[in-house]
Design a protein around this motif. Structure first.
Motif, mmCIF file in Angstrom:
data_model
loop_
_atom_site.group_PDB
_atom_site.id
_atom_site.type_symbol
_atom_site.label_atom_id
_atom_site.label_comp_id
_atom_site.label_asym_id
_atom_site.label_seq_id
_atom_site.Cartn_x
_atom_site.Cartn_y
_atom_site.Cartn_z
ATOM 1 N N ASP A 188 0.904 -1.121 0.094
ATOM 2 C CA ASP A 188 0.056 -0.025 -0.127
ATOM 3 C C ASP A 188 0.866 1.320 0.025
ATOM 4 O O ASP A 188 0.286 2.300 -0.546
ATOM 5 C CB ASP A 188 -0.893 0.087 1.217
ATOM 6 N N GLY A 213 -3.668 -3.881 0.079
ATOM 7 C CA GLY A 213 -4.320 -2.657 0.689
ATOM 8 C C GLY A 213 -3.538 -2.324 1.847
ATOM 9 O O GLY A 213 -2.748 -2.899 2.490
ATOM 10 N N PRO A 214 -4.271 -1.464 2.600
ATOM 11 C CA PRO A 214 -3.885 -0.953 3.908
ATOM 12 C C PRO A 214 -3.946 -1.999 4.921
ATOM 13 O O PRO A 214 -2.893 -2.000 5.758
ATOM 14 C CB PRO A 214 -4.498 0.150 4.237
ATOM 15 N N TYR A 256 -3.944 -6.305 6.217
ATOM 16 C CA TYR A 256 -3.754 -7.766 5.742
ATOM 17 C C TYR A 256 -4.678 -8.417 6.710
ATOM 18 O O TYR A 256 -5.970 -8.956 6.315
ATOM 19 C CB TYR A 256 -2.241 -7.999 5.793
ATOM 20 N N LEU A 300 -8.454 -7.497 7.014
ATOM 21 C CA LEU A 300 -9.087 -7.712 5.910
ATOM 22 C C LEU A 300 -9.529 -8.974 5.784
ATOM 23 O O LEU A 300 -10.705 -9.473 5.415
ATOM 24 C CB LEU A 300 -8.396 -7.058 4.623
ATOM 25 N N ASP A 308 -12.161 -1.513 1.947
ATOM 26 C CA ASP A 308 -10.635 -1.766 1.457
ATOM 27 C C ASP A 308 -10.555 -3.178 0.798
ATOM 28 O O ASP A 308 -11.558 -4.233 1.030
ATOM 29 C CB ASP A 308 -9.609 -1.553 2.343
ATOM 30 N N PHE A 309 -9.598 -3.288 0.036
ATOM 31 C CA PHE A 309 -9.461 -4.604 -0.651
ATOM 32 C C PHE A 309 -7.876 -4.601 -1.014
ATOM 33 O O PHE A 309 -7.177 -3.802 -1.156
ATOM 34 C CB PHE A 309 -10.268 -4.823 -1.727
ATOM 35 N N SER A 310 -7.448 -6.142 -1.206
ATOM 36 C CA SER A 310 -6.203 -6.465 -1.692
ATOM 37 C C SER A 310 -6.626 -7.118 -3.028
ATOM 38 O O SER A 310 -7.640 -8.081 -3.200
ATOM 39 C CB SER A 310 -5.361 -7.319 -0.936
ATOM 40 N N SER A 344 -10.511 -9.895 -6.759
ATOM 41 C CA SER A 344 -10.628 -9.463 -5.317
ATOM 42 C C SER A 344 -11.330 -10.443 -4.403
ATOM 43 O O SER A 344 -12.596 -10.865 -4.702
ATOM 44 C CB SER A 344 -11.379 -8.309 -5.143
ATOM 45 N N ILE A 356 -12.912 -0.664 -7.314
ATOM 46 C CA ILE A 356 -11.566 -1.088 -7.806
ATOM 47 C C ILE A 356 -11.069 -0.297 -8.965
ATOM 48 O O ILE A 356 -9.626 0.069 -8.971
ATOM 49 C CB ILE A 356 -11.837 -2.461 -8.153
ATOM 50 N N ARG A 373 -9.148 2.459 -7.659
ATOM 51 C CA ARG A 373 -7.870 2.127 -7.135
ATOM 52 C C ARG A 373 -6.792 1.774 -7.900
ATOM 53 O O ARG A 373 -5.612 2.379 -7.778
ATOM 54 C CB ARG A 373 -8.161 0.630 -6.025
ATOM 55 N N THR A 428 -3.094 3.800 -8.782
ATOM 56 C CA THR A 428 -1.869 3.137 -8.568
ATOM 57 C C THR A 428 -0.963 2.691 -9.558
ATOM 58 O O THR A 428 -0.053 3.232 -9.934
ATOM 59 C CB THR A 428 -2.032 2.157 -7.253
#
Length: 524
Positions: free
Chosen positions: A118, A354-355, A357, A360, A373-375, A400, A422, A425, A429
Motif C-alpha cells: 500500500d 491494501g492498507p 492484511y 481484511l 478496502d481490498f487487496s 478481489s 476497484i 484504486r 496506483t
C-alpha cells in the motif's frame, strides 16, 4: 467462448469399444461430471486405463472454472492463471503417447509475482535464489537467513505433503494416523502465518511468504502450514503460462479425450447421480435422459455433489447438516477488462495489497463482511502473450477476495459500485488513465460461482483448507457413502489449485480398478 469441435450429443463412436467387443470384453463406462481440470484429467487417466468415458458439462464449453470469455477481440481466462508443477500436465499427454509441447506451448513467467504494498514499495518474487536473497536483503537484511530457513522448511513439507501424500487416497482413518508423526514433526499444527513468523520478522516479508495460500482459498491465519509447500513447489518448477491462455490447456485436454475415442458433452446438466444397492450406476440428466455407468466421477463441487446430486437416503457421512456445518473458502469478485492502450511496466502477475492484511482477511473469512478496502490480484496475460488482445491493447483481469454468500453483500446491487471502486484504486496506483482506456468489460460475483458453477454458498475453492478439513477429513476421493462414486477437484483431497486438482485425478489410478478388471468381473 471456446470453439471446440465437440462431438454431437448422441452416443460417440469409441474405437476401444470396437476392439473390446471383438475380444468379448466390452470396456466399462465411466461418467465424469464436470469438465474442469480435475474432470478432464480424470477422463484422460480413465481412458488410458481401459475405460469408455463420457464427460458431462453444464456450460456451453469445457473448462469449468477455467472457462474462457472471448469478446471485443480480447481473450479472458476465467482462471486459473498460475501454472505450477507442469510435469503433472506433461504426464497426461504422455499417457496418450504424446507430448504437451506438441499441442500447447507453456512458458516460464518472471517475476513469479510483483507484490505492491500500500506504501507503493514493490517486491519482485522470483525463482532465482540470488535475486530472492537480494530482494529480501533490500527489505530486511536481518531476514535473509530466516528466509532460507523458511524455504528449507517448505522443502521438507513438500517432500512429505506433496511427493509422498499429494496423490495418495486417505480412505481410512488409519491412513491419517500413519502420517500424524510426520505432520507433527513438520509443524503442520501451525498456520501458514505462524510458520512464516517463526522464520522472518519483517511484517512485509511475512505477507510475501503467506499470500499464496489465498490462491487455493485459504486464510493464511487459519490454513495449515502444510500449504507452505507452495513456496518450494514454485522454486523447484517455476511459475508458467500457456500461450493462448489457460484455455489452450483445456482445448488440448479435450483433444486428448477425443483422441482416446471418448466424448465431452456440453450444455448437459446432471440432475441426479443414480444409486442402486449402494453403488453408483449412472446419472439422470436435467432433460430426463439416463446414462448407465460402471463408475461415476464427480468434478462438481463436493458439497453440491452430496447435497444436490445424491438423495439423502444414500448418504451417511455427508449429510446436509454436516455439509452446512463445514467451513468454506472465500469467494471472488473478478473484473475482466480490455484497454485500448498498453501498460508495459505492469507485470504478468501483480499482488496489489491494501492498507490492511490480517484485518481484511478477518472481515472476509470470519465476519463475512464486504469491507471498504481490498487487496487485489491483477493478471496481465498480454505481458507474456500479446495475441490475447488486439494490437496495441492489453487484456486484464483483477480479482478481489470477498466473503462467500453467507456474507452481508447483496451482489445484485453491490457489483457495479464495487467494480468502480476497484477501477479507481487501479487508476490511482498501477493503471493511470484506466477509466478512459477500458473498451471491453465483464465481471463475475459470488452469485456466478453459486448459480453458474454450482459452488455451495458461492465459495470459489470449496472447503476451506484448515487442518481439520484436510486429507482424511475432506470428502474422500473414493466416496465413503457410495461404492463406484469417486470425487476429483478442489473439494476433495488434496485440495484446490492446479497441482491439487490434477493430483486428485492421479489418485484415481489407485482407487479405480483398471477397465479390464471391471470387464472381467462383469463376465464372471
Amino acid at each position: 467462448m471456446l470453439t471446440h469441435a465437440l462431438p454431437a450429443h448422441g452416443a460417440p463412436t469409441h474405437p476401444a469399444t470396437t476392439a473390446g467387443t471383438a475380444r468379448g470384453k466390452a470396456p466399462p463406462h465411466a461418467v465424469v461430471i464436470g469438465s474442469g481440470f480435475g474432470g478432464l484429467a480424470a477422463a484422460v487417466r480413465l481412458g488410458a486405463r481401459g475405460w469408455r468415458v463420457t464427460v458431462l458439462e453444464q456450460l456451453d464449453a469445457p473448462g469449468g472454472r477455467a472457462y474462457v470469455y472471448k469478446q471485443d477481440g480480447f481473450t479472458f481466462d476465467a482462471g486459473p492463471t498460475v501454472i505450477t508443477a507442469p510435469f503433472l500436465l506433461e504426464e497426461l499427454w504422455a499417457l496418450c503417447g504424446k507430448r504437451l509441447a506438441d499441442d500447447v506451448q507453456v512458458v516460464p513467467v518472471s517475476p513469479f509475482y510483483r507484490v505492491r504494498f500500500d506504501s507503493g514499495e514493490e517486491f519482485n518474487y522470483t525463482g532465482d535464489p540470488a535475486q530472492m536473497r537480494a530482494e529480501i536483503g533490500r527489505f530486511a537484511p536481518g531476514d535473509v537467513q530466516g528466509y532460507e530457513n523458511f524455504l528449507k522448511a517448505s522443502e521438507a513439507i513438500y517432500k512429505v505433503g506433496f511427493e509422498q501424500l499429494g496423490d495418495k487416497p486417505f480412505s481410512h482413518w488409519t491412513d491419517m494416523a500413519k502420517v500424524v508423526p510426520q505432520m507433527v514433526k513438520l509443524e503442520a499444527w501451525r498456520t501458514v502465518w505462524q510458520l512464516a513468523c517463526k522464520h522472518v520478522q519483517d511484517p512485509r516479508l511475512r505477507v510475501v511468504l503467506t499470500f499464496q495460500s489465498l490462491l487455493v482459498g485459504g486464510n493464511p491465519f487459519a490454513t495449515t502450514s502444510v500449504y507452505c509447500l507452495i513456496a518450494f513447489l514454485e522454486r523447484r518448477f517455476g511459475v508458467h503460462f500457456a500461450i493462448g491462455g489457460t484455455g489452450a490447456l483445456v482445448t488440448g485436454l479435450v483433444k486428448l479425450i477425443e483422441g482416446q475415442g471418448n466424448v465431452v458433452r456440453c450444455n448437459t446438466s446432471v440432475a441426479q447421480i443414480l444409486v442402486k444397492d449402494g453403488q453408483a450406476c449412472g446419472v439422470q440428466l436435467a432433460n430426463g435422459e439416463r446414462l448407465a455407468a460402471d463408475a461415476v466421477v464427480s468434478n462438481a463441487d463436493s458439497a453440491t455433489t452430496y447435497r444436490k446430486l445424491i438423495a439423502p437416503e444414500h448418504r451417511k457421512r455427508w449429510t446436509d447438516a454436516k455439509i452446512e456445518r463445514a467451513k468454506y473458502s472465500m469467494s471472488l469478485f473478478v473484473w475482466y477488462f480490455g484497454t485500448k492502450r498498453q501498460y508495459h511496466d505492469v507485470a504478468h502477475h501483480t499482488i496489489a495489497l491494501g492498507p490492511r492484511y490480517q484485518g481484511l482477511l478477518t472481515d472476509i473469512f470470519d465476519r463475512k463482511h464486504l469491507a471498504d478496502d481490498f487487496s487485489l490480484y491483477l493478471h496481465r496475460p498480454t505481458a507474456t502473450d500479446t495475441s490475447l488482445a488486439p494490437p496495441g491493447c492489453d487484456a486484464f483481469y483483477v480479482l478481489s477476495p470477498v466473503p462467500h454468500l453467507q456474507g452481508d453483500a447483496d451482489w445484485t446491487k453491490a457489483a457495479e459500485p464495487y467494480r468502480q471502486k476497484i477501477e479507481r484504486r487501479l487508476e490511482s496506483t498501477l493503471l493511470p488513465g484506466l477509466s478512459k482506456a477500458v473498451v471491453s468489460s465483464h465481471m463475475i460475483t459470488p452469485l456466478d460461482f453459486q448459480d453458474r458453477l454450482s459452488s455451495f454458498r458461492g465459495a470459489a475453492f470449496g472447503l476451506e483448507p484448515v487442518l481439520l478439513q484436510s486429507a482424511w477429513f475432506r470428502p474422500h476421493n473414493q466416496s465413503e457413502d457410495i461404492a463406484r462414486l469417486y470425487l476429483v477437484g478442489a473439494g476433495t483431497h488434496p485440495g484446490a489449485g492446479l497441482p491439487g486438482v490434477l493430483s486428485s485425478a492421479r489418485i484415481l489410478d489407485t482407487v479405480v480398478p483398471h477397465g479390464d478388471e471391471v470387464a472381467a468381473a462383469a463376465r464372471a
